[in-house]
Design a protein around this motif. Structure first.
Motif, PDB file in Angstrom:
ATOM      1  N   THR A 259       0.808  -1.222   0.000  1.00  0.00           N
ATOM      2  CA  THR A 259       0.000   0.000   0.000  1.00  0.00           C
ATOM      3  C   THR A 259       0.843   1.275   0.000  1.00  0.00           C
ATOM      4  O   THR A 259       0.292   2.361  -0.174  1.00  0.00           O
ATOM      5  N   MET A 260       2.159   1.141   0.184  1.00  0.00           N
ATOM      6  CA  MET A 260       3.012   2.335   0.207  1.00  0.00           C
ATOM      7  C   MET A 260       3.402   2.744  -1.212  1.00  0.00           C
ATOM      8  O   MET A 260       3.671   1.869  -2.048  1.00  0.00           O
ATOM      9  N   PRO A 261       3.455   4.038  -1.505  1.00  0.00           N
ATOM     10  CA  PRO A 261       3.879   4.470  -2.840  1.00  0.00           C
ATOM     11  C   PRO A 261       5.327   4.097  -3.150  1.00  0.00           C
ATOM     12  O   PRO A 261       5.656   3.729  -4.283  1.00  0.00           O
ATOM     13  N   VAL A 262       6.217   4.187  -2.160  1.00  0.00           N
ATOM     14  CA  VAL A 262       7.611   3.753  -2.321  1.00  0.00           C
ATOM     15  C   VAL A 262       7.927   2.815  -1.147  1.00  0.00           C
ATOM     16  O   VAL A 262       8.307   3.268  -0.073  1.00  0.00           O
ATOM     17  N   PRO A 263       7.756   1.508  -1.320  1.00  0.00           N
ATOM     18  CA  PRO A 263       7.897   0.581  -0.198  1.00  0.00           C
ATOM     19  C   PRO A 263       9.355   0.343   0.202  1.00  0.00           C
ATOM     20  O   PRO A 263      10.272   0.597  -0.575  1.00  0.00           O
ATOM     21  N   LEU A 264       9.519  -0.155   1.415  1.00  0.00           N
ATOM     22  CA  LEU A 264      10.850  -0.553   1.871  1.00  0.00           C
ATOM     23  C   LEU A 264      11.348  -1.729   1.031  1.00  0.00           C
ATOM     24  O   LEU A 264      12.517  -1.800   0.668  1.00  0.00           O
ATOM     25  N   LEU A 265      10.441  -2.667   0.717  1.00  0.00           N
ATOM     26  CA  LEU A 265      10.747  -3.811  -0.140  1.00  0.00           C
ATOM     27  C   LEU A 265       9.643  -3.931  -1.175  1.00  0.00           C
ATOM     28  O   LEU A 265       8.467  -4.055  -0.823  1.00  0.00           O
ATOM     29  N   ASP A 266      10.020  -3.896  -2.435  1.00  0.00           N
ATOM     30  CA  ASP A 266       9.043  -3.997  -3.518  1.00  0.00           C
ATOM     31  C   ASP A 266       8.578  -5.447  -3.651  1.00  0.00           C
ATOM     32  O   ASP A 266       9.298  -6.299  -4.164  1.00  0.00           O
ATOM     33  N   MET A 267       7.361  -5.731  -3.166  1.00  0.00           N
ATOM     34  CA  MET A 267       6.854  -7.107  -3.168  1.00  0.00           C
ATOM     35  C   MET A 267       6.600  -7.623  -4.580  1.00  0.00           C
ATOM     36  O   MET A 267       6.456  -8.833  -4.785  1.00  0.00           O
ATOM     37  N   ARG A 268       6.579  -6.721  -5.575  1.00  0.00           N
ATOM     38  CA  ARG A 268       6.379  -7.171  -6.954  1.00  0.00           C
ATOM     39  C   ARG A 268       7.556  -7.991  -7.469  1.00  0.00           C
ATOM     40  O   ARG A 268       7.434  -8.699  -8.475  1.00  0.00           O
ATOM     41  N   LEU A 269       8.692  -7.905  -6.761  1.00  0.00           N
ATOM     42  CA  LEU A 269       9.830  -8.743  -7.143  1.00  0.00           C
ATOM     43  C   LEU A 269       9.454 -10.223  -7.139  1.00  0.00           C
ATOM     44  O   LEU A 269       9.948 -11.010  -7.948  1.00  0.00           O
ATOM     45  N   PHE A 270       8.556 -10.601  -6.226  1.00  0.00           N
ATOM     46  CA  PHE A 270       8.203 -12.014  -6.084  1.00  0.00           C
ATOM     47  C   PHE A 270       7.298 -12.500  -7.221  1.00  0.00           C
ATOM     48  O   PHE A 270       7.041 -13.701  -7.326  1.00  0.00           O
ATOM     49  N   ARG A 271       6.793 -11.580  -8.044  1.00  0.00           N
ATOM     50  CA  ARG A 271       6.020 -12.003  -9.206  1.00  0.00           C
ATOM     51  C   ARG A 271       6.920 -12.571 -10.298  1.00  0.00           C
ATOM     52  O   ARG A 271       6.437 -13.226 -11.217  1.00  0.00           O
ATOM     53  N   ARG A 272       8.206 -12.300 -10.196  1.00  0.00           N
ATOM     54  CA  ARG A 272       9.155 -12.794 -11.194  1.00  0.00           C
ATOM     55  C   ARG A 272       9.536 -14.222 -10.826  1.00  0.00           C
ATOM     56  O   ARG A 272      10.084 -14.483  -9.755  1.00  0.00           O
ATOM     57  N   ARG A 273       9.225 -15.139 -11.709  1.00  0.00           N
ATOM     58  CA  ARG A 273       9.387 -16.556 -11.408  1.00  0.00           C
ATOM     59  C   ARG A 273      10.833 -16.901 -11.073  1.00  0.00           C
ATOM     60  O   ARG A 273      11.103 -17.703 -10.170  1.00  0.00           O
ATOM     61  N   GLY A 274      11.769 -16.309 -11.811  1.00  0.00           N
ATOM     62  CA  GLY A 274      13.170 -16.600 -11.546  1.00  0.00           C
ATOM     63  C   GLY A 274      13.575 -16.163 -10.149  1.00  0.00           C
ATOM     64  O   GLY A 274      14.249 -16.898  -9.424  1.00  0.00           O
ATOM     65  N   PHE A 275      13.164 -14.957  -9.740  1.00  0.00           N
ATOM     66  CA  PHE A 275      13.493 -14.430  -8.417  1.00  0.00           C
ATOM     67  C   PHE A 275      12.887 -15.320  -7.335  1.00  0.00           C
ATOM     68  O   PHE A 275      13.581 -15.774  -6.414  1.00  0.00           O
ATOM     69  N   SER A 276      11.582 -15.587  -7.438  1.00  0.00           N
ATOM     70  CA  SER A 276      10.902 -16.398  -6.426  1.00  0.00           C
ATOM     71  C   SER A 276      11.460 -17.814  -6.381  1.00  0.00           C
ATOM     72  O   SER A 276      11.649 -18.390  -5.301  1.00  0.00           O
ATOM     73  N   GLY A 277      11.717 -18.395  -7.556  1.00  0.00           N
ATOM     74  CA  GLY A 277      12.263 -19.751  -7.599  1.00  0.00           C
ATOM     75  C   GLY A 277      13.626 -19.838  -6.953  1.00  0.00           C
ATOM     76  O   GLY A 277      13.919 -20.791  -6.211  1.00  0.00           O
ATOM     77  N   ALA A 278      14.486 -18.842  -7.191  1.00  0.00           N
ATOM     78  CA  ALA A 278      15.825 -18.849  -6.615  1.00  0.00           C
ATOM     79  C   ALA A 278      15.764 -18.691  -5.095  1.00  0.00           C
ATOM     80  O   ALA A 278      16.477 -19.389  -4.350  1.00  0.00           O
ATOM     81  N   VAL A 279      14.911 -17.784  -4.615  1.00  0.00           N
ATOM     82  CA  VAL A 279      14.787 -17.565  -3.168  1.00  0.00           C
ATOM     83  C   VAL A 279      14.250 -18.826  -2.487  1.00  0.00           C
ATOM     84  O   VAL A 279      14.757 -19.256  -1.442  1.00  0.00           O
ATOM     85  N   LEU A 280      13.214 -19.439  -3.069  1.00  0.00           N
ATOM     86  CA  LEU A 280      12.626 -20.644  -2.473  1.00  0.00           C
ATOM     87  C   LEU A 280      13.625 -21.798  -2.486  1.00  0.00           C
ATOM     88  O   LEU A 280      13.722 -22.563  -1.511  1.00  0.00           O
ATOM     89  N   ALA A 281      14.375 -21.937  -3.576  1.00  0.00           N
ATOM     90  CA  ALA A 281      15.387 -22.998  -3.638  1.00  0.00           C
ATOM     91  C   ALA A 281      16.435 -22.805  -2.548  1.00  0.00           C
ATOM     92  O   ALA A 281      16.845 -23.773  -1.886  1.00  0.00           O
ATOM     93  N   ASP A 282      16.872 -21.559  -2.320  1.00  0.00           N
ATOM     94  CA  ASP A 282      17.854 -21.289  -1.267  1.00  0.00           C
ATOM     95  C   ASP A 282      17.308 -21.657   0.108  1.00  0.00           C
ATOM     96  O   ASP A 282      17.981 -22.289   0.920  1.00  0.00           O
ATOM     97  N   LEU A 283      16.068 -21.252   0.370  1.00  0.00           N
ATOM     98  CA  LEU A 283      15.476 -21.520   1.679  1.00  0.00           C
ATOM     99  C   LEU A 283      15.396 -23.026   1.939  1.00  0.00           C
ATOM    100  O   LEU A 283      15.787 -23.513   3.012  1.00  0.00           O
ATOM    101  N   LEU A 284      14.886 -23.777   0.969  1.00  0.00           N
ATOM    102  CA  LEU A 284      14.742 -25.225   1.146  1.00  0.00           C
ATOM    103  C   LEU A 284      16.095 -25.918   1.266  1.00  0.00           C
ATOM    104  O   LEU A 284      16.260 -26.872   2.032  1.00  0.00           O
ATOM    105  N   THR A 285      17.085 -25.416   0.507  1.00  0.00           N
ATOM    106  CA  THR A 285      18.411 -26.022   0.554  1.00  0.00           C
ATOM    107  C   THR A 285      19.042 -25.862   1.925  1.00  0.00           C
ATOM    108  O   THR A 285      19.557 -26.824   2.513  1.00  0.00           O
ATOM    109  N   VAL A 286      19.008 -24.642   2.456  1.00  0.00           N
ATOM    110  CA  VAL A 286      19.589 -24.403   3.779  1.00  0.00           C
ATOM    111  C   VAL A 286      18.814 -25.181   4.841  1.00  0.00           C
ATOM    112  O   VAL A 286      19.400 -25.740   5.775  1.00  0.00           O
ATOM    113  N   LEU A 287      17.491 -25.246   4.694  1.00  0.00           N
ATOM    114  CA  LEU A 287      16.667 -26.007   5.635  1.00  0.00           C
ATOM    115  C   LEU A 287      17.121 -27.464   5.666  1.00  0.00           C
ATOM    116  O   LEU A 287      17.323 -28.050   6.741  1.00  0.00           O
ATOM    117  N   GLY A 288      17.306 -28.065   4.510  1.00  0.00           N
ATOM    118  CA  GLY A 288      17.681 -29.476   4.454  1.00  0.00           C
ATOM    119  C   GLY A 288      19.095 -29.751   4.912  1.00  0.00           C
ATOM    120  O   GLY A 288      19.387 -30.817   5.468  1.00  0.00           O
TER     121      GLY A 288
END
Length: 507
Positions: A259-288
């Motif tokens: 809802t902010m005009p200039v956010p602290l973190l642009d949540m639209r980054l997560f709409r990019r499949r490559g960005f979201s896929g890389a972040v999720l892969a990192d999280l699962l890898t470190v978890l395992g």
């Protein structure tokens, strides 16, 4: 498909003079943070003997550093985008050095907890700034891939250097030395960084929203704390309430950003499949992987009887593999494909973890060393390429915030992994049949059983240690199997989410 650099940036793929010297400064910061995250574990017994902390205080000494880093990474990454990444990196480095002195000469548990918390604040400024500066220093995509590989290799090397350096220092000096080794590194970083690092920031940053900072801090700390407490003490009302508070704060953070005009973190980054896929892969890898990392040092020392320095050396193949893979990961991903390299690397780690389900108390080192080498190679390929994907997925003005998301995935994955896989090991260990006359508390940890055995008659001590070690190794088998399943699932996720993803080949 991820976005590529803007045309104006593409034409500016000028190779900046002194860029490799600047990179050496950045990897010094990475090395320091990685070493500091691992070196304290070996010093904990000495700190306990000197400062006499309670059990709860000892846990906070170990955990508060990662809690604060996890809570502040996104905020500090965004702050660097606003006030300048060079400025926040050098300021954080000087603070890190000063606070290391406070930790080295702490005289009470409370002072040590405070020093570790403040070191977490300083550490949170360093990691996002280093990756963001790489994004802005290296305009040529192939050179940037190599730079990211060196960055990742240094982080991997730091996790190995920490136990080895800590073991050496503790065998020759007092426990405060594990903090003071930060000072010469920081001095070199600041003095060379002032001259070699270029300043970069977002030209249209918007305000640094304090409400978003507080929501991020409360949300991440509460969530990570709840996960760790649930693993240690089970799901209590307090733990559940803390977890719900963290989830609510993070929901509020996301809603506020949208809802902010200039956010602290642009949540639209997560709409990019490559960005979201890389972040999720990192999280699962470190978890395992985190369960293996957390319990392996206990296995080497308390089951196989290695000294701290020897145990640190035994873990070296993982770092060697990660360094070697990181240096060639970008070139390999361009030759084959991003998803082949990332998915293949994760699958290799998963298979190596599966092999560790056959570990025994007397398993020879070649088997363990080979498995660790495969873990390092697979992780080095995966982490390097996902970091490159994340950096190239965003405009360079947002590089700090994007890097912070990547680092937060690591921290959250580590907390979840230690909690979930740790609960598996703890659950398997607590039920071992202890011989008659065994002191209370031996079912809490293998370390407690080893300590209790030192005060028992030989035959009773042998029976206790045999039963405790068998139970611990059984728990390690279960955790390794669960970690393997997570890594293989991460491999499948990466294969689908990183489809058609490519690293840039030209500036």
């Amino acid at each position: 498909m991820t976005s590529t650099l803007q045309p104006a940036q593409a034409t500016g793929a000028v190779k900046r003079p002194g860029r490799w010297l600047a990179l050496s400064v950045l990897v010094l910061a990475v090395l320091l943070v990685a070493v500091d995250a691992t070196v304290l574990g070996l010093a904990t017994p000495y700190i306990s003997e000197d400062l006499h902390p309670s059990g709860t205080q000892l846990l906070w000494i170990g955990d508060v550093y990662s809690f604060v880093i996890a809570g502040l990474l996104v905020s500090m990454g965004s702050l660097g985008d606003r006030i300048g990444r060079k400025r926040i990196l050098l300021g954080g480095a000087m603070a890190f050095g000063a606070l290391s002195v406070l930790g080295a000469y702490a005289t009470t548990p409370e002072m040590m907890i405070l020093a570790r918390a403040l070191l977490g604040v300083a550490g949170a400024t360093l990691m996002p700034a280093t990756l963001a500066l790489i994004r802005n220093i290296f305009h040529d995509p192939r050179e940037r891939s190599l730079a990211v590989g060196i960055w990742g290799a240094t982080a991997s090397a730091g996790t190995a250097v920490g136990p080895i350096a800590g073991g050496f220092l503790l065998e020759h000096f007092w426990w405060g030395s594990v903090f003071l080794i930060n000072l010469p590194v920081m001095a070199v970083l600041v003095l060379v960084g002032i001259r070699t690092l270029p300043e970069s920031r977002n030209p249209h940053p918007g305000p640094w929203d304090l409400g978003s900072v507080l929501l991020s801090l409360v949300g991440m700390i509460a969530l990570v704390y709840a996960v760790k407490e649930a693993a240690t003490h089970g799901l209590t009302g307090t733990t559940l309430g803390t977890g719900l508070l963290g989830a609510a704060a993070l929901y509020g953070f996301v809603h506020r950003q949208l809802t902010m005009p200039v956010p602290l973190l642009d949540m639209r980054l997560f709409r990019r499949r490559g960005f979201s896929g890389a972040v999720l892969a990192d999280l699962l890898t470190v978890l395992g992987m985190s369960g293996l990392v957390f319990f392996l040092s206990q296995y080497l020392q308390l089951v196989q009887g290695r000294r701290p320095f020897e145990a640190g050396l035994a873990e070296l193949p993982a770092a060697v593999g990660a360094v070697a893979a990181g240096l060639v990961a970008g070139r390999t991903a361009r030759r084959f494909s991003v998803r082949t390299v990332v998915s293949g690397g994760l699958a290799a780690v998963g298979m190596a973890l599966a092999a560790l389900t056959a570990l025994g108390q007397s398993t020879g080192y070649p088997v363990l060393g080979a498995a660790l080498l495969v873990v390092g190679v697979g992780a080095g390929f995966s982490f390097t390429v996902t970091a490159d994907v994340i950096l190239s997925s965003v405009p360079k003005d947002q590089a700090g915030a994007a890097s912070a998301v990547s680092e937060t995935a690591y921290e959250l994955g580590a907390a979840l992994g230690i909690a979930l896989l740790g609960s598996i090991v703890t659950g398997a260990y607590r039920d071992f049949p202890a011989p008659a006359g065994t002191p209370a508390g031996t079912h809490e940890s293998l370390g407690a059983a080893v300590e209790a055995a030192a005060h028992l008659p030989p035959h009773q001590a042998d029976a206790l240690l045999t039963a405790a070690r068998e139970a611990f190794v059984h728990g390690l088998h279960l955790a390794s199997g669960a970690g393997a399943a997570v890594l293989l699932a991460a491999s499948a996720v990466a294969w689908f989410l990183l489809k058609d993803q490519k690293l840039e080949s030209t500036g």
